[in-house]
Design an enzyme around this catalytic site. Structure first.
Site, PDB file in Angstrom:
ATOM      1  N   LYS A  11      17.750 105.063 -32.536  1.00  0.00           N
ATOM      2  CA  LYS A  11      18.302 104.257 -31.418  1.00  0.00           C
ATOM      3  C   LYS A  11      17.822 102.906 -31.211  1.00  0.00           C
ATOM      4  O   LYS A  11      16.626 102.451 -31.627  1.00  0.00           O
ATOM      5  CB  LYS A  11      18.315 105.382 -30.244  1.00  0.00           C
ATOM      6  CG  LYS A  11      18.926 106.599 -30.412  1.00  0.00           C
ATOM      7  CD  LYS A  11      19.008 107.543 -29.285  1.00  0.00           C
ATOM      8  CE  LYS A  11      19.731 108.702 -29.256  1.00  0.00           C
ATOM      9  NZ  LYS A  11      19.419 109.714 -28.076  1.00  0.00           N
ATOM     10  N   TYR A  51      29.571 109.903 -27.743  1.00  0.00           N
ATOM     11  CA  TYR A  51      28.921 110.910 -27.012  1.00  0.00           C
ATOM     12  C   TYR A  51      30.318 111.599 -25.858  1.00  0.00           C
ATOM     13  O   TYR A  51      29.883 111.791 -24.827  1.00  0.00           O
ATOM     14  CB  TYR A  51      27.873 110.093 -26.145  1.00  0.00           C
ATOM     15  CG  TYR A  51      26.734 110.060 -26.887  1.00  0.00           C
ATOM     16  CD1 TYR A  51      25.942 111.375 -27.348  1.00  0.00           C
ATOM     17  CD2 TYR A  51      26.093 108.814 -27.393  1.00  0.00           C
ATOM     18  CE1 TYR A  51      24.557 111.337 -28.035  1.00  0.00           C
ATOM     19  CE2 TYR A  51      24.742 108.881 -27.906  1.00  0.00           C
ATOM     20  CZ  TYR A  51      24.223 110.004 -28.290  1.00  0.00           C
ATOM     21  OH  TYR A  51      22.883 110.150 -28.755  1.00  0.00           O
ATOM     22  N   PHE A  59      24.564 111.162 -16.391  1.00  0.00           N
ATOM     23  CA  PHE A  59      24.044 110.296 -17.220  1.00  0.00           C
ATOM     24  C   PHE A  59      24.776 109.561 -18.425  1.00  0.00           C
ATOM     25  O   PHE A  59      24.109 108.611 -19.078  1.00  0.00           O
ATOM     26  CB  PHE A  59      22.762 110.886 -17.921  1.00  0.00           C
ATOM     27  CG  PHE A  59      22.996 111.996 -18.759  1.00  0.00           C
ATOM     28  CD1 PHE A  59      23.546 111.824 -20.146  1.00  0.00           C
ATOM     29  CD2 PHE A  59      22.799 113.243 -18.395  1.00  0.00           C
ATOM     30  CE1 PHE A  59      23.604 112.637 -21.081  1.00  0.00           C
ATOM     31  CE2 PHE A  59      23.167 114.401 -19.404  1.00  0.00           C
ATOM     32  CZ  PHE A  59      23.540 114.197 -20.778  1.00  0.00           C
ATOM     33  N   ARG A  87      16.075 118.272 -36.561  1.00  0.00           N
ATOM     34  CA  ARG A  87      15.921 118.695 -35.228  1.00  0.00           C
ATOM     35  C   ARG A  87      14.350 118.762 -34.771  1.00  0.00           C
ATOM     36  O   ARG A  87      13.847 118.241 -33.886  1.00  0.00           O
ATOM     37  CB  ARG A  87      16.582 119.562 -34.631  1.00  0.00           C
ATOM     38  CG  ARG A  87      18.285 119.461 -34.801  1.00  0.00           C
ATOM     39  CD  ARG A  87      18.934 118.571 -33.716  1.00  0.00           C
ATOM     40  NE  ARG A  87      18.719 118.957 -32.328  1.00  0.00           N
ATOM     41  CZ  ARG A  87      19.186 118.461 -31.286  1.00  0.00           C
ATOM     42  NH1 ARG A  87      19.973 117.551 -31.533  1.00  0.00           N
ATOM     43  NH2 ARG A  87      19.075 118.895 -30.069  1.00  0.00           N
ATOM     44  N   THR A  93      14.844 116.781 -26.300  1.00  0.00           N
ATOM     45  CA  THR A  93      15.459 115.520 -25.869  1.00  0.00           C
ATOM     46  C   THR A  93      14.551 114.807 -24.827  1.00  0.00           C
ATOM     47  O   THR A  93      14.443 113.537 -24.968  1.00  0.00           O
ATOM     48  CB  THR A  93      16.525 115.913 -24.987  1.00  0.00           C
ATOM     49  OG1 THR A  93      17.564 116.813 -26.050  1.00  0.00           O
ATOM     50  CG2 THR A  93      17.445 114.812 -24.635  1.00  0.00           C
ATOM     51  N   ARG A 104      10.088 111.721 -31.241  1.00  0.00           N
ATOM     52  CA  ARG A 104      10.061 111.697 -29.730  1.00  0.00           C
ATOM     53  C   ARG A 104       8.821 111.382 -28.779  1.00  0.00           C
ATOM     54  O   ARG A 104       8.668 110.681 -28.203  1.00  0.00           O
ATOM     55  CB  ARG A 104      11.130 112.545 -29.156  1.00  0.00           C
ATOM     56  CG  ARG A 104      12.556 112.082 -29.599  1.00  0.00           C
ATOM     57  CD  ARG A 104      13.463 113.186 -29.089  1.00  0.00           C
ATOM     58  NE  ARG A 104      14.754 112.660 -29.295  1.00  0.00           N
ATOM     59  CZ  ARG A 104      15.767 113.672 -29.079  1.00  0.00           C
ATOM     60  NH1 ARG A 104      15.765 114.886 -29.014  1.00  0.00           N
ATOM     61  NH2 ARG A 104      17.152 113.048 -29.219  1.00  0.00           N
ATOM     62  N   ASN A 114      15.200 107.681 -26.217  1.00  0.00           N
ATOM     63  CA  ASN A 114      14.338 108.791 -26.650  1.00  0.00           C
ATOM     64  C   ASN A 114      14.584 108.606 -28.222  1.00  0.00           C
ATOM     65  O   ASN A 114      14.248 109.580 -28.900  1.00  0.00           O
ATOM     66  CB  ASN A 114      14.924 110.128 -26.405  1.00  0.00           C
ATOM     67  CG  ASN A 114      16.337 110.649 -26.615  1.00  0.00           C
ATOM     68  OD1 ASN A 114      17.093 109.981 -27.056  1.00  0.00           O
ATOM     69  ND2 ASN A 114      16.717 111.906 -26.224  1.00  0.00           N
ATOM     70  N   HIS A 117      18.806 110.328 -32.747  1.00  0.00           N
ATOM     71  CA  HIS A 117      19.954 111.361 -32.543  1.00  0.00           C
ATOM     72  C   HIS A 117      19.975 112.057 -33.576  1.00  0.00           C
ATOM     73  O   HIS A 117      19.615 111.559 -34.914  1.00  0.00           O
ATOM     74  CB  HIS A 117      21.139 110.582 -32.407  1.00  0.00           C
ATOM     75  CG  HIS A 117      22.257 111.512 -32.397  1.00  0.00           C
ATOM     76  ND1 HIS A 117      22.781 112.456 -31.544  1.00  0.00           N
ATOM     77  CD2 HIS A 117      23.096 112.006 -33.657  1.00  0.00           C
ATOM     78  CE1 HIS A 117      23.787 113.164 -31.827  1.00  0.00           C
ATOM     79  NE2 HIS A 117      23.991 112.894 -33.087  1.00  0.00           N
ATOM     80  N   GLU A 128      30.215 113.976 -37.051  1.00  0.00           N
ATOM     81  CA  GLU A 128      29.409 112.838 -36.669  1.00  0.00           C
ATOM     82  C   GLU A 128      29.351 111.754 -38.167  1.00  0.00           C
ATOM     83  O   GLU A 128      29.277 110.666 -38.073  1.00  0.00           O
ATOM     84  CB  GLU A 128      28.211 113.070 -36.193  1.00  0.00           C
ATOM     85  CG  GLU A 128      28.375 113.749 -34.666  1.00  0.00           C
ATOM     86  CD  GLU A 128      26.967 114.248 -34.071  1.00  0.00           C
ATOM     87  OE1 GLU A 128      26.912 114.676 -32.989  1.00  0.00           O
ATOM     88  OE2 GLU A 128      25.775 114.210 -34.955  1.00  0.00           O
TER      89      GLU A 128
HETATM   90  P1  IDP Z   1      19.925 115.526 -28.149  1.00  0.00           P
HETATM   91  O1  IDP Z   1      19.987 114.234 -28.378  1.00  0.00           O
HETATM   92  O2  IDP Z   1      18.409 116.120 -28.017  1.00  0.00           O
HETATM   93  O3  IDP Z   1      20.859 116.489 -28.927  1.00  0.00           O
HETATM   94  P2  IDP Z   1      21.843 115.872 -25.832  1.00  0.00           P
HETATM   95  O4  IDP Z   1      21.625 116.834 -25.012  1.00  0.00           O
HETATM   96  O5  IDP Z   1      22.927 115.898 -26.921  1.00  0.00           O
HETATM   97  O6  IDP Z   1      20.477 115.657 -26.503  1.00  0.00           O
HETATM   98  O7  IDP Z   1      22.108 114.467 -25.009  1.00  0.00           O
HETATM   99  C1  IDP Z   1      22.450 113.381 -26.004  1.00  0.00           C
HETATM  100  C2  IDP Z   1      21.827 112.224 -25.378  1.00  0.00           C
HETATM  101  O8  IDP Z   1      22.072 111.995 -23.950  1.00  0.00           O
HETATM  102  C3  IDP Z   1      20.197 112.395 -25.266  1.00  0.00           C
HETATM  103  O9  IDP Z   1      19.509 112.098 -26.512  1.00  0.00           O
HETATM  104  C4  IDP Z   1      19.399 111.381 -24.436  1.00  0.00           C
HETATM  105  O10 IDP Z   1      19.534 110.180 -24.747  1.00  0.00           O
HETATM  106  C5  IDP Z   1      20.847 111.552 -23.203  1.00  0.00           C
HETATM  107  N1  IDP Z   1      20.647 112.589 -22.084  1.00  0.00           N
HETATM  108  C6  IDP Z   1      20.330 113.834 -22.358  1.00  0.00           C
HETATM  109  N2  IDP Z   1      20.048 114.402 -21.217  1.00  0.00           N
HETATM  110  C7  IDP Z   1      19.814 113.513 -20.226  1.00  0.00           C
HETATM  111  C8  IDP Z   1      19.285 113.550 -18.816  1.00  0.00           C
HETATM  112  O11 IDP Z   1      19.117 114.635 -18.434  1.00  0.00           O
HETATM  113  N3  IDP Z   1      19.054 112.196 -18.554  1.00  0.00           N
HETATM  114  C9  IDP Z   1      19.198 111.211 -19.398  1.00  0.00           C
HETATM  115  N4  IDP Z   1      19.848 110.941 -20.383  1.00  0.00           N
HETATM  116  C10 IDP Z   1      20.118 112.441 -21.097  1.00  0.00           C
END
Ligand code: IDP
Length: 143
Positions: A11, A51, A59, A87, A93, A104, A114, A117, A128
């Site tokens: 990212k 997304y 968010f 993962r 996350t 991360r 973070n 992805h 994807e």
């Molecule tokens: P992942 O990337 O670990 O699979 P997901 O739940 O699919 O997590 O969320 C996608 C992306 O959205 C995350 O990687 C992060 O950048 C963002 N995200 C997820 N939850 C939050 C949150 O609570 N606050 C802000 N950003 C979030």
């Protein structure tokens, strides 16, 4: 264990930190191979579509702004158990909850920015990968 493919994105925050190579090196050291790779700047439309599952989350707007804030590196990783392995290498996350030594924990700034992805299931991996790559842009590494 089956050979799988998964989609990985380095990212904008990690690209800006100049750790593309360090992150890819972790994939390779863990036995995952790069089957496809490109650097690109997502359009707003692409980020919103990618997304789309999070469209109703509070968010979502910040996530889209962040994902288009700079270039990303999109890759197909191939290897045994690639989806779960990626993962595991990524960590949780929220980098504050990510296990020590994960990507991360080491490189992410916040839950929004973070670093990486990774697809979370075989179904999302297939979707994807097709979102970013044509079949002839992917090079099987385990044939
Ligand atoms: P992942 O990337 O670990 O699979 P997901 O739940 O699919 O997590 O969320 C996608 C992306 O959205 C995350 O990687 C992060 O950048 C963002 N995200 C997820 N939850 C939050 C949150 O609570 N606050 C802000 N950003 C979030």
């Amino acid at each position: 264990m089956a050979i799988e493919r998964t989609l990985s994105i380095i990212k904008p925050d990690a690209v800006a930190k100049n750790v593309i190579g360090e992150i890819i090196s972790r994939f390779e050291k863990a036995g995952l191979c790069i089957a496809a790779l490109k650097m690109m700047k997502l359009t707003r439309q692409q980020a919103e579509a990618f997304y789309g599952v999070h469209r109703d989350k509070p968010f979502f707007d910040d996530l889209v702004e962040y994902m288009i804030s700079g270039p990303v590196v999109v890759q197909v990783l191939e290897g045994e158990n690639a989806i779960a392995k990626n993962r595991e290498l990524m960590g949780a996350t929220n980098p504050k909850e990510a296990a020590p030594g994960t990507i991360r924990a080491d490189f992410a700034d916040s839950i929004d920015a973070n670093a990486v992805h990774g697809s979370d299931s075989p179904e999302t991996a297939a979707q994807e990968i097709a979102f970013f790559f044509k079949d002839d842009e992917i090079f099987p590494r385990f044939d």
